[in-house]
Design an enzyme around this catalytic site. Structure first.
Site, mmCIF file in Angstrom:
data_model
loop_
_atom_site.group_PDB
_atom_site.id
_atom_site.type_symbol
_atom_site.label_atom_id
_atom_site.label_comp_id
_atom_site.label_asym_id
_atom_site.label_seq_id
_atom_site.Cartn_x
_atom_site.Cartn_y
_atom_site.Cartn_z
ATOM 1 N N ASP A 82 -20.397 -24.215 23.019
ATOM 2 C CA ASP A 82 -19.737 -25.316 23.720
ATOM 3 C C ASP A 82 -20.194 -26.667 23.179
ATOM 4 O OD1 ASP A 82 -18.034 -26.179 26.057
ATOM 5 O OD2 ASP A 82 -19.911 -27.133 26.646
ATOM 6 N N LYS B 44 -27.699 -23.655 29.865
ATOM 7 C CA LYS B 44 -27.225 -24.494 30.965
ATOM 8 C C LYS B 44 -27.640 -23.903 32.311
ATOM 9 C CE LYS B 44 -22.997 -26.057 28.614
ATOM 10 N NZ LYS B 44 -21.515 -26.112 28.715
ATOM 11 N N ASP B 45 -28.073 -24.761 33.218
ATOM 12 C CA ASP B 45 -28.418 -24.267 34.560
ATOM 13 C C ASP B 45 -27.219 -23.606 35.227
ATOM 14 O OD1 ASP B 45 -26.976 -26.586 35.973
ATOM 15 O OD2 ASP B 45 -28.520 -27.687 34.911
ATOM 16 N N ARG B 46 -26.038 -24.233 35.114
ATOM 17 C CA ARG B 46 -24.856 -23.681 35.772
ATOM 18 C C ARG B 46 -24.396 -22.363 35.147
ATOM 19 N NH1 ARG B 46 -23.489 -28.461 33.144
ATOM 20 N NH2 ARG B 46 -21.859 -28.385 31.523
ATOM 21 N N ASP C 278 -19.509 -19.672 25.907
ATOM 22 C CA ASP C 278 -19.009 -20.952 26.405
ATOM 23 C C ASP C 278 -18.058 -21.594 25.392
ATOM 24 O OD1 ASP C 278 -18.808 -23.499 27.651
ATOM 25 O OD2 ASP C 278 -20.837 -23.307 28.453
ATOM 26 N N HIS D 66 -11.956 -29.788 27.093
ATOM 27 C CA HIS D 66 -11.133 -28.778 27.772
ATOM 28 C C HIS D 66 -10.940 -29.228 29.205
ATOM 29 C CE1 HIS D 66 -14.970 -27.554 29.577
ATOM 30 N NE2 HIS D 66 -15.451 -27.768 28.366
ATOM 31 N N THR E 283 -16.632 -25.550 32.856
ATOM 32 C CA THR E 283 -17.699 -24.557 32.715
ATOM 33 C C THR E 283 -18.131 -23.949 34.043
ATOM 34 O OG1 THR E 283 -18.542 -25.578 30.692
ATOM 35 C CG2 THR E 283 -20.086 -24.220 31.944
ATOM 36 N N HIS F 99 -17.616 -29.107 21.303
ATOM 37 C CA HIS F 99 -17.306 -30.460 21.775
ATOM 38 C C HIS F 99 -17.486 -31.488 20.661
ATOM 39 C CE1 HIS F 99 -16.374 -30.253 26.026
ATOM 40 N NE2 HIS F 99 -17.364 -29.385 26.222
ATOM 41 N N ASP G 233 -15.748 -18.928 29.590
ATOM 42 C CA ASP G 233 -15.500 -19.722 30.789
ATOM 43 C C ASP G 233 -14.285 -20.627 30.636
ATOM 44 O OD1 ASP G 233 -16.838 -21.128 28.817
ATOM 45 O OD2 ASP G 233 -18.053 -22.302 30.196
#
Length: 552
Positions: free
Chosen positions: A311, A174-176, A50, A492, A91, A315, A358
């Protein structure tokens, strides 16, 4: 007459000889083209890092071990110029595109969340209130499934091709990052619950987690890593690829070592923003391989992994921080251990692995400005407020703009439809106003994108990212290295190469070592896997196989 007869006989014999040779050649070709059994790897592992910018492959190359990123590059095939073909580059969209071979216009995941016109509220990409948390106490963290993804994935196609005998499991903090790659027909998807430190799933997949997950959750391994604190892997003065420690433009002023002991049994979520978040993800992946017997038979299994800590760190601190460099150096070691585990458990040459990202990330504006480079930030809240003030002054109606999100302006159509002026006029006035704001390069009416004078690359990416039911009305493009965010840290989402140029490396079964500078796209990953596995590509696929990577 005898000469003629001999000649005819000779021609006949020659013809038979040629025919025989052709028959043998055809048979040989058929044997080569149509093997007795379709060959496939025992396991496919998808690794999404990520927020990994493409240049991270080489920025820290000299400091990587031989068994991590260097092994991927040296033993595998690197598609050096791979790009995301849509915008915004977020993402959820990225993970979906990788596994569907499709774009938001088709698969429907246009952002991490979007405004739902029917419910008149924001919709999270994997939100599903019809399911409940499994593996922990009930919470909204478990009300998740892939139902909002409109197309299927390469993992779904593998399930179909093996008559649902090949296992598919997704794992991510992350769930996604877990749910969307694993697809609709996955055996399981697991993600991290920050409130409890448990790995959870939802009732979409199962009624209770397997014993190996339940036992792993009891260990509360986050505490073990918190006790170590976060010190640099090597002496801090060797981090010459990064700025000095503790910059004012970083998201959190904290020098090394970062104190983590304060979080023991109190804040399990904090591990996300440390390199240890990747470590526990890959540890769980190893346990999944062992416990679920992945890659143990001749029916191909698929493990979809996303390393998300990169990620969170990115960030907060940005690409030029010591924190980012240390995170990648530690991830490199984690990858070395993981690849060695695959060699031992599945067998070297029995698995295919690919690594990609991603999205990338912009440089922190504060860093850019400090080095006399152009950059800046805007705010969704300010954009919406300023535009609403302008429209109210002009048309005497409050809050015509519902949202500014995903680089898009979303109007309240209930109000715009009841004005004595056409919606096209409102949009045109809004476009002219927004283009005057600091940092704005251009603004377009998404429904008329083909009529715009944008460069073709921007026009194509906006078109690919536009879903008629879920996207907004106007799309704004910012100047290079301007983004929607805060004055510290980075993010991003834009079309620019720092967000859209991603690494893509294949290694293992069926892969020919090498590299190519030919332009490829994120959408090419799924059809490449489909060609490699001899299965159908996903049903929304728009990409093409990368033929250079195979041994065939």
């Amino acid at each position: 007459m005898k000469k003629i007869s001999y000649l005819l006989l000779s021609l006949s014999l020659l013809s038979c000889s040629i025919a025989s040779a052709q028959t043998k050649k055809t048979a040989a070709n058929q044997s080569k083209t149509f093997p007795a059994e379709v060959a496939r790897p025992k396991l496919v592992v998808g690794l999404v890092v990520d927020q990994m910018r493409w240049d991270y492959l080489y920025r820290y190359y000299n400091r990587y071990t031989n068994g991590g990123f260097k092994r991927l590059i040296n033993e595998g095939f690197s598609a050096e110029n791979t790009y995301i073909p849509y915008t915004p580059t977020y993402t959820a969209c990225g993970h979906t595109c990788i596994y569907t071979g499709s774009v938001p216009a088709i698969h429907g995941i246009i952002g991490n969340d979007w405004y739902d016109a029917e419910t008149k509220k924001n919709m999270y990409c994997t939100e599903d209130t019809s399911v409940v948390t499994v593996g922990s106490t009930p919470s909204s963290e478990g009300n998740m499934s892939p139902k909002n993804m409109l197309s299927n994935t390469i993992t779904d196609e593998l399930r179909l091709a093996t008559n649902f005998k090949g296992k598919v499991i997704g794992i991510s903090l992350k769930d996604r990052g877990s749910i969307l790659p694993a697809g609709h027909a996955a055996n399981a998807a697991y993600w991290y619950q920050g409130s409890t430190g448990n790995w959870i799933t939802s009732s979409y997949y199962m009624t209770e987690v397997p014993a190996w997950i339940a036992d792993y959750n009891k260990l509360k391994l986050a505490n073990k890593f918190y006790a170590k604190n976060w010190e640099t892997l090597y002496p801090i003065n060797t981090y010459t690829n990064s700025t000095s420690d503790e910059q004012a433009y970083e998201g959190k002023l904290s020098t090394f070592p970062h104190s983590l002991a304060q979080f023991v049994d109190k804040n399990y979520d904090a591990i996300r923003s440390t390199p240890y978040g990747n470590t526990i993800t890959l540890d769980l992946a190893k346990l999944a391989i062992l416990s679920e017997d992945l890659g143990k038979d001749n029916i191909t299994d698929f493990l979809a992994l996303s390393c998300s800590a990169t990620d969170y760190v990115g960030h907060q601190y940005g690409p030029n921080s010591i924190e980012a460099e240390d995170t990648y150096l530690r991830l490199d070691k984690d990858f070395e251990e993981f690849f060695n585990y695959l060699d031992k458990q599945v067998g070297k040459g029995n698995y295919t692995i690919f690594l990609t990202a991603d999205h990338g990330a912009a440089h922190v504006p504060g860093f850019m400005q400090k080095n006399k480079l152009p950059a800046g930030v805007v705010s969704d809240r300010d954009i919406a407020a300023k535009l609403n003030t302008f429209l109210n002054d002009k048309y005497k109606v409050n809050n015509l703009v519902l949202r500014s999100m995903n680089n898009q302006i979303i109007f309240d159509h209930d109000k715009t439809d009841n004005l004595n002026v056409s919606f096209d006029v409102i949009k045109s006035a809004s476009i002219e106003f927004l283009k005057k704001l600091d940092g704005f390069a251009n603004v377009v009416d998404i429904s008329k994108i083909s009529q715009s004078t944008l460069p073709e690359v921007q026009k194509k990416m906006i078109t690919n990212g536009y879903n008629a039911k879920r996207s907004g009305d106007l799309y704004y493009i910012l100047n290079p290295n301007w983004f929607n965010g805060s004055s510290t840290g980075t993010t991003h989402g834009n079309w620019n190469p720092y967000d859209a140029h991603i690494p893509l490396v294949f290694m293992g079964w069926g892969i020919k070592p090498g590299a190519s500078n030919k332009t490829h796209y994120m959408t090419d990953i799924a059809p490449t896997l489909a060609a490699l596995l001899h299965i159908q590509m996903p049903n929304g696929n728009v990409g093409e196989p990368i033929t250079e990577i195979t041994n065939k």
